[in-house]
Design a protein around this motif. Structure first.
Motif, PDB file in Angstrom:
ATOM      1  N   LEU A 142       0.834  -1.206   0.000  1.00 16.96           N
ATOM      2  CA  LEU A 142       0.000   0.000   0.000  1.00 16.96           C
ATOM      3  C   LEU A 142       0.867   1.255   0.000  1.00 16.96           C
ATOM      4  O   LEU A 142       0.551   2.234  -0.688  1.00 16.96           O
ATOM      5  CB  LEU A 142      -0.918   0.015   1.215  1.00 16.96           C
ATOM      6  N   SER A 143       1.941   1.230   0.743  1.00 23.25           N
ATOM      7  CA  SER A 143       2.817   2.399   0.808  1.00 23.25           C
ATOM      8  C   SER A 143       3.364   2.733  -0.572  1.00 23.25           C
ATOM      9  O   SER A 143       3.329   3.892  -1.012  1.00 23.25           O
ATOM     10  CB  SER A 143       3.956   2.131   1.785  1.00 23.25           C
ATOM     11  N   GLY A 144       3.858   1.733  -1.282  1.00 25.91           N
ATOM     12  CA  GLY A 144       4.395   1.973  -2.612  1.00 25.91           C
ATOM     13  C   GLY A 144       3.329   2.322  -3.629  1.00 25.91           C
ATOM     14  O   GLY A 144       3.515   3.220  -4.465  1.00 25.91           O
ATOM     15  N   ALA A 145       2.184   1.635  -3.547  1.00 26.04           N
ATOM     16  CA  ALA A 145       1.141   1.835  -4.551  1.00 26.04           C
ATOM     17  C   ALA A 145       0.388   3.142  -4.361  1.00 26.04           C
ATOM     18  O   ALA A 145      -0.089   3.743  -5.327  1.00 26.04           O
ATOM     19  CB  ALA A 145       0.160   0.663  -4.519  1.00 26.04           C
ATOM     20  N   ALA A 146       0.245   3.594  -3.128  1.00 29.13           N
ATOM     21  CA  ALA A 146      -0.493   4.834  -2.866  1.00 29.13           C
ATOM     22  C   ALA A 146       0.391   6.070  -2.969  1.00 29.13           C
ATOM     23  O   ALA A 146      -0.059   7.120  -3.446  1.00 29.13           O
ATOM     24  CB  ALA A 146      -1.129   4.775  -1.477  1.00 29.13           C
ATOM     25  N   PHE A 147       1.642   5.972  -2.525  1.00 28.11           N
ATOM     26  CA  PHE A 147       2.487   7.155  -2.423  1.00 28.11           C
ATOM     27  C   PHE A 147       3.615   7.201  -3.457  1.00 28.11           C
ATOM     28  O   PHE A 147       4.197   8.261  -3.676  1.00 28.11           O
ATOM     29  CB  PHE A 147       3.073   7.248  -1.018  1.00 28.11           C
ATOM     30  N   GLY A 148       3.955   6.080  -4.066  1.00 29.77           N
ATOM     31  CA  GLY A 148       4.999   6.070  -5.076  1.00 29.77           C
ATOM     32  C   GLY A 148       4.675   6.999  -6.228  1.00 29.77           C
ATOM     33  O   GLY A 148       3.515   7.155  -6.615  1.00 29.77           O
ATOM     34  N   SER A 149       5.712   7.653  -6.753  1.00 33.60           N
ATOM     35  CA  SER A 149       5.537   8.643  -7.824  1.00 33.60           C
ATOM     36  C   SER A 149       4.558   9.738  -7.415  1.00 33.60           C
ATOM     37  O   SER A 149       3.852  10.311  -8.248  1.00 33.60           O
ATOM     38  CB  SER A 149       5.061   7.979  -9.126  1.00 33.60           C
ATOM     39  N   ALA A 150       4.509  10.013  -6.103  1.00 27.10           N
ATOM     40  CA  ALA A 150       3.623  11.039  -5.527  1.00 27.10           C
ATOM     41  C   ALA A 150       2.160  10.786  -5.889  1.00 27.10           C
ATOM     42  O   ALA A 150       1.358  11.719  -5.952  1.00 27.10           O
ATOM     43  CB  ALA A 150       4.051  12.434  -5.968  1.00 27.10           C
ATOM     44  N   GLY A 151       1.806   9.522  -6.112  1.00 26.46           N
ATOM     45  CA  GLY A 151       0.426   9.178  -6.427  1.00 26.46           C
ATOM     46  C   GLY A 151      -0.014   9.550  -7.823  1.00 26.46           C
ATOM     47  O   GLY A 151      -1.185   9.418  -8.165  1.00 26.46           O
ATOM     48  N   PRO A 158      -5.237   4.393  -4.380  1.00 26.91           N
ATOM     49  CA  PRO A 158      -5.531   5.453  -3.415  1.00 26.91           C
ATOM     50  C   PRO A 158      -6.639   5.118  -2.419  1.00 26.91           C
ATOM     51  O   PRO A 158      -6.916   5.912  -1.524  1.00 26.91           O
ATOM     52  CB  PRO A 158      -5.954   6.615  -4.314  1.00 26.91           C
ATOM     53  N   VAL A 159      -7.312   3.969  -2.603  1.00 27.47           N
ATOM     54  CA  VAL A 159      -8.409   3.583  -1.697  1.00 27.47           C
ATOM     55  C   VAL A 159      -8.123   2.186  -1.146  1.00 27.47           C
ATOM     56  O   VAL A 159      -7.923   1.236  -1.912  1.00 27.47           O
ATOM     57  CB  VAL A 159      -9.767   3.569  -2.420  1.00 27.47           C
ATOM     58  N   VAL A 160      -8.093   2.059   0.161  1.00 24.44           N
ATOM     59  CA  VAL A 160      -7.935   0.745   0.781  1.00 24.44           C
ATOM     60  C   VAL A 160      -9.211   0.403   1.530  1.00 24.44           C
ATOM     61  O   VAL A 160      -9.798   1.254   2.214  1.00 24.44           O
ATOM     62  CB  VAL A 160      -6.712   0.701   1.712  1.00 24.44           C
ATOM     63  N   VAL A 161      -9.664  -0.841   1.370  1.00 21.95           N
ATOM     64  CA  VAL A 161     -10.923  -1.288   1.967  1.00 21.95           C
ATOM     65  C   VAL A 161     -10.641  -2.480   2.871  1.00 21.95           C
ATOM     66  O   VAL A 161     -10.651  -3.638   2.425  1.00 21.95           O
ATOM     67  CB  VAL A 161     -11.950  -1.679   0.876  1.00 21.95           C
ATOM     68  N   PRO A 162     -10.344  -2.239   4.149  1.00 23.47           N
ATOM     69  CA  PRO A 162     -10.159  -3.356   5.083  1.00 23.47           C
ATOM     70  C   PRO A 162     -11.515  -3.955   5.465  1.00 23.47           C
ATOM     71  O   PRO A 162     -12.489  -3.233   5.697  1.00 23.47           O
ATOM     72  CB  PRO A 162      -9.480  -2.699   6.285  1.00 23.47           C
ATOM     73  N   VAL A 163     -11.572  -5.272   5.522  1.00 28.72           N
ATOM     74  CA  VAL A 163     -12.824  -5.966   5.836  1.00 28.72           C
ATOM     75  C   VAL A 163     -12.812  -6.352   7.313  1.00 28.72           C
ATOM     76  O   VAL A 163     -11.988  -7.169   7.749  1.00 28.72           O
ATOM     77  CB  VAL A 163     -13.003  -7.211   4.944  1.00 28.72           C
ATOM     78  N   GLY A 164     -13.730  -5.776   8.070  1.00 25.48           N
ATOM     79  CA  GLY A 164     -13.827  -6.043   9.501  1.00 25.48           C
ATOM     80  C   GLY A 164     -13.099  -5.000  10.325  1.00 25.48           C
ATOM     81  O   GLY A 164     -12.069  -4.460   9.918  1.00 25.48           O
ATOM     82  N   LYS A 165     -13.637  -4.709  11.498  1.00 23.18           N
ATOM     83  CA  LYS A 165     -13.073  -3.664  12.365  1.00 23.18           C
ATOM     84  C   LYS A 165     -11.643  -3.991  12.805  1.00 23.18           C
ATOM     85  O   LYS A 165     -10.769  -3.121  12.825  1.00 23.18           O
ATOM     86  CB  LYS A 165     -13.958  -3.463  13.593  1.00 23.18           C
ATOM     87  N   LYS A 166     -11.399  -5.251  13.161  1.00 23.44           N
ATOM     88  CA  LYS A 166     -10.072  -5.629  13.625  1.00 23.44           C
ATOM     89  C   LYS A 166      -9.032  -5.396  12.534  1.00 23.44           C
ATOM     90  O   LYS A 166      -7.947  -4.849  12.798  1.00 23.44           O
ATOM     91  CB  LYS A 166     -10.067  -7.098  14.050  1.00 23.44           C
ATOM     92  N   THR A 167      -9.366  -5.785  11.299  1.00 21.81           N
ATOM     93  CA  THR A 167      -8.460  -5.577  10.175  1.00 21.81           C
ATOM     94  C   THR A 167      -8.209  -4.095   9.964  1.00 21.81           C
ATOM     95  O   THR A 167      -7.067  -3.659   9.766  1.00 21.81           O
ATOM     96  CB  THR A 167      -9.051  -6.188   8.890  1.00 21.81           C
ATOM     97  N   ALA A 168      -9.275  -3.304  10.012  1.00 26.16           N
ATOM     98  CA  ALA A 168      -9.156  -1.863   9.770  1.00 26.16           C
ATOM     99  C   ALA A 168      -8.315  -1.176  10.837  1.00 26.16           C
ATOM    100  O   ALA A 168      -7.445  -0.340  10.529  1.00 26.16           O
ATOM    101  CB  ALA A 168     -10.543  -1.238   9.700  1.00 26.16           C
ATOM    102  N   ASP A 169      -8.568  -1.508  12.091  1.00 24.38           N
ATOM    103  CA  ASP A 169      -7.827  -0.862  13.179  1.00 24.38           C
ATOM    104  C   ASP A 169      -6.338  -1.192  13.113  1.00 24.38           C
ATOM    105  O   ASP A 169      -5.480  -0.313  13.308  1.00 24.38           O
ATOM    106  CB  ASP A 169      -8.397  -1.298  14.529  1.00 24.38           C
TER     107      ASP A 169
END
Length: 498
Positions: A269-278, A285-296
């Motif tokens: 995610l770090s490379g894909a979202a911020f690499g080449s300044a996005g 640019p959008v991450v969708v964690p499934v479940g509260k534990k995963t998201a937190d």
């Protein structure tokens, strides 16, 4: 100050319009050059040169055209460092990223080196009594590419590599923000043995774009840019009777299942979202964690990961990314961040105040992270095209699947999971053109094809691979009979194969 001119008929062509665009050094914010902006008449002059060149180039056998591609590939590789430094000086991406830009373009050139095999047609012997049927693919004539600022080497090579290899001649209208590398590529094509007029570079703005779309001798146009402009190019080009492929914007999602390898996810995610300044249409640019534990867990680990990122000048070998391309684009990204905050999303990390010591006038912006983003928000609906990661929480796989499937864009999507059945179902059902399974940026290899769905692409043919070959050629089918003896009687009915 350096002036960047057109490249037509194998040589520099000095513009006569008197209009220029500023070319900045994004690291310092200073104007470093001017690029000439063409008139419709100058575009027409380039087309006439390309028309003349097409006569000989299209008649050159595919093997000889492939040899030019082989030599072009060798020359680009030999000049890789210089090209990367030139690219970074105008775009702002770090040198390593610029080399990646060039290398991904070269992979399509490698595909084009095999054009003699790819161009082989079909043949049916004995389709009827003494009748053979065969097909051949032939070049269209003069074709054009309109390319964006974010990949000034890769995307031009995606277009002209296949287009020229199959026998067309090419007009390239690159972005006026970073025009030097496209000119250098055209020079290298001439050094490789490409005849004068086969690859021409005409700089410009909307005047040049409209001239391309309206010119009767340009048979096909490939475009990459924002969706609104892509729709304009597609509608105007097809209205003029041209073949058009127009790739637009994106809002790529990364679905993180509870069983995902979180260490790998955070790095990806770090490379894909911020690499080449996005500034990538295949950024994530959008991450969708499934479940509260995963998201937190993901939230806390992304905060820690962002703190380790280094933003620096383009030639800093330790920097993960450099400045964005212009002051206007930096302001637009900052405006989107404020809009997201005003809409009620939680701004967990705010990169707007980032300044690089000694380069305070550069177009730098730090990484930003949002949590609590909702589908109805403007910043979720639209493409930010900057180093901003938005977290949209989902309670279930079905909810996560629905988000990218219903979004207006459908360029790319990724799912992170160890479960093969879940991954297979996601890939089959998601309404998006390119899917990554534990791959954050699923750009296909050159011998496959690149293209999104929905408002991410207009037209029914994708880029590079065999889809690219089909786009840049037309099919001719021949039905042949060689009768023996006397001429057969004329027939007044449609011939059949009885």
């Amino acid at each position: 100050m350096r002036d960047i001119q057109h490249f037509v008929n194998g040589q520099t062509l000095v513009g006569t319009s008197g209009r220029f665009g500023d070319v900045f050094n994004p690291n310092t914010g200073e104007v470093q050059a001017r690029v000439a902006l063409a008139t419709a008449g100058e575009l027409d002059a380039a087309v006439q040169v390309a028309l003349q060149a097409h006569q000989g180039w299209s008649a050159t056998n595919p093997q000889r055209r492939a040899r030019v591609m082989f030599e072009f590939k060798r020359l680009v590789e030999a000049n890789m460092q210089d090209l990367a430094e030139l690219l970074s000086s105008e775009h702002g991406k770090v040198i390593a990223d610029s080399k990646g830009d060039i290398q991904r373009g070269l992979e399509v050139i490698e595909f084009a080196c095999g054009i003699p095999h790819a161009l082989k047609g079909e043949y049916t012997e004995g389709a009827g009594p003494g009748i053979d049927v065969y097909s051949m693919r032939q070049s269209l004539g003069v074709v054009a590419g309109i390319t964006p600022f974010n990949f000034p080497a890769m995307i031009p090579m995606w277009m002209f590599g296949v287009a020229i290899a199959v026998g067309n001649t090419f007009i390239l209208k690159p972005s006026e923000k970073d025009p030097s590398v496209p000119v250098r590529l055209a020079e290298l094509m001439m050094e490789a043995g490409g005849p004068a007029g086969v690859l021409n570079v005409v700089h410009g703005d909307k005047v040049s774009v409209d001239a391309i779309l309206q010119h009767p001798d340009i048979k096909a146009v490939s475009f990459v840019g924002s969706s609104d402009i892509a729709h304009y190019v597609y509608s105007q080009g097809t209205l003029a009777g041209k073949r058009v492929q127009a790739m637009g914007g994106a809002k790529n999602h990364g679905i993180v299942m509870p069983d995902a390898d979180m260490d790998q996810v955070v790095k990806d995610l770090s490379g894909a979202a911020f690499g080449s300044a996005g500034e990538r249409c295949m950024a994530l640019p959008v991450v969708v964690p499934v479940g509260k534990k995963t998201a937190d867990e993901l939230r806390e680990r992304m905060i820690a990961e962002i703190e380790t990122l280094k933003v620096g000048v383009s030639n800093d070998a330790e920097a993960q990314y450099g400045p964005v391309v212009s002051a206007a684009h930096r302001a637009k990204i900052a405006e989107y961040i404020q809009i997201g905050k005003d809409e009620g999303a939680e701004l967990v990390v705010d990169g707007r105040d980032f300044k690089l010591q000694g380069y305070e006038k550069g177009f730098f912006i730090g990484p930003s992270l949002f949590d609590g983003v909702k589908p109805g928000m403007k910043t979720y609906h639209e493409e930010i095209f900057g180093p901003v990661l938005q977290m949209v929480r989902a309670d279930s796989f079905e909810e996560a699947l629905e988000l990218p499937s219903k979004h207006q864009y459908g360029n790319g999507v990724a799912i992170f999971t160890r479960n093969g059945r879940v991954a297979r179902e996601f890939a089959a059902r998601v309404n998006v053109g390119m899917v990554g399974i534990n791959v954050p940026i699923p750009v296909p290899v050159a011998y496959h094809t690149f293209g999104g769905w929905k408002r991410s692409a207009f037209g029914d043919t994708n880029q590079h691979g065999m889809e690219g070959l089909k786009f840049w050629t037309k099919v001719k089918t021949v039905t042949a009979r060689w009768p023996e003896g006397e001429m057969a009687d004329s027939s007044f009915i449609i011939p059949t194969m009885k």
